[in-house]
Design a protein around this motif. Structure first.
Motif, PDB file in Angstrom:
ATOM      1  N   ILE A  55       0.838  -1.208   0.000  1.00 11.04           N
ATOM      2  CA  ILE A  55       0.000   0.000   0.000  1.00 11.04           C
ATOM      3  C   ILE A  55       0.870   1.255   0.000  1.00 11.04           C
ATOM      4  O   ILE A  55       0.567   2.223  -0.703  1.00 11.04           O
ATOM      5  CB  ILE A  55      -0.983  -0.025   1.191  1.00 11.04           C
ATOM      6  CG1 ILE A  55      -2.010  -1.147   0.989  1.00 11.04           C
ATOM      7  CG2 ILE A  55      -1.665   1.325   1.369  1.00 11.04           C
ATOM      8  CD1 ILE A  55      -2.857  -1.453   2.220  1.00 11.04           C
ATOM      9  N   ASP A  60      -3.785   2.793  -1.822  1.00 13.74           N
ATOM     10  CA  ASP A  60      -4.844   1.998  -1.202  1.00 13.74           C
ATOM     11  C   ASP A  60      -5.306   0.862  -2.113  1.00 13.74           C
ATOM     12  O   ASP A  60      -5.210   0.949  -3.337  1.00 13.74           O
ATOM     13  CB  ASP A  60      -6.050   2.880  -0.881  1.00 13.74           C
ATOM     14  CG  ASP A  60      -5.739   3.944   0.166  1.00 13.74           C
ATOM     15  OD1 ASP A  60      -4.612   3.951   0.696  1.00 13.74           O
ATOM     16  OD2 ASP A  60      -6.635   4.754   0.443  1.00 13.74           O
ATOM     17  N   TYR A  70      -6.178   0.609   3.675  1.00 14.32           N
ATOM     18  CA  TYR A  70      -5.215   1.699   3.690  1.00 14.32           C
ATOM     19  C   TYR A  70      -4.357   1.553   4.938  1.00 14.32           C
ATOM     20  O   TYR A  70      -4.682   0.818   5.861  1.00 14.32           O
ATOM     21  CB  TYR A  70      -5.921   3.066   3.664  1.00 14.32           C
ATOM     22  CG  TYR A  70      -6.721   3.368   4.908  1.00 14.32           C
ATOM     23  CD1 TYR A  70      -6.179   4.161   5.921  1.00 14.32           C
ATOM     24  CD2 TYR A  70      -8.000   2.866   5.084  1.00 14.32           C
ATOM     25  CE1 TYR A  70      -6.905   4.438   7.073  1.00 14.32           C
ATOM     26  CE2 TYR A  70      -8.727   3.131   6.224  1.00 14.32           C
ATOM     27  CZ  TYR A  70      -8.176   3.933   7.212  1.00 14.32           C
ATOM     28  OH  TYR A  70      -8.892   4.195   8.346  1.00 14.32           O
TER      29      TYR A  70
END
Length: 154
Positions: A55, A60, A70
């Motif tokens: 991430i 995300d 996230y």
């Protein structure tokens, strides 16, 4: 990571095929399950770390229905001083004990410490609860370990 997943699967298959018809077999499987749980916990932490790295590098991850993964910061609160907070909340509620009690979390009292302090009146303030088996509705039975170093138990 693939190797770890294969190891977990192999360990599960090996446990699933063991004989639990004897005392030694049961103890062997119980020990194997505990080891597998520890390994699974390690694997989950490894996957969490990999997700964080992914991430951070790519943004995300959309998981559908408007939901996404996230990276955030785990946060919580810890009371700095229980006695001072108790007095502050009691004062802020105008001494209303019922209103003050609404500020307590579930299980806010330590049963062992309260039992020592309250003695014979402990049962007036606490009730023993027994976990229910969702399938049968009867008391849930578990295996407990007795250690004479800590006393109590069976």
């Amino acid at each position: 990571m693939t190797r770890t997943l294969e190891q977990l699967t192999d360990a599960y298959v090996a446990l699933d095929s063991r004989d639990i018809g004897s005392r030694d077999g049961l103890l062997d499987v119980r020990s194997g399950i505990k080891a597998l749980q520890a390994k699974l916990k390690e694997f989950a932490a490894e996957v969490e770390g990999a997700l964080i790295e992914h991430i951070a590098a790519h943004g995300d991850i959309d998981i559908g229905d408007g939901k996404r993964l996230y990276v955030g910061t785990e946060r919580g609160y810890k009371c700095r001083d229980n006695a001072a907070t108790f007095v502050a909340i009691l004062g802020a509620t105008g001494g209303d004990e019922a209103l003050m009690a609404e500020h307590l979390a579930s299980g806010a009292w330590k049963p062992g410490a309260c039992k020592k302090t309250l003695g014979d009146t402990f049962g007036n303030h606490f009730e023993e609860t027994v976990a229910q088996d969702l399938k049968t509705g009867s008391a849930k039975r578990i295996v407990k370990a007795f250690d004479p170093q800590f006393g109590g138990g069976a």
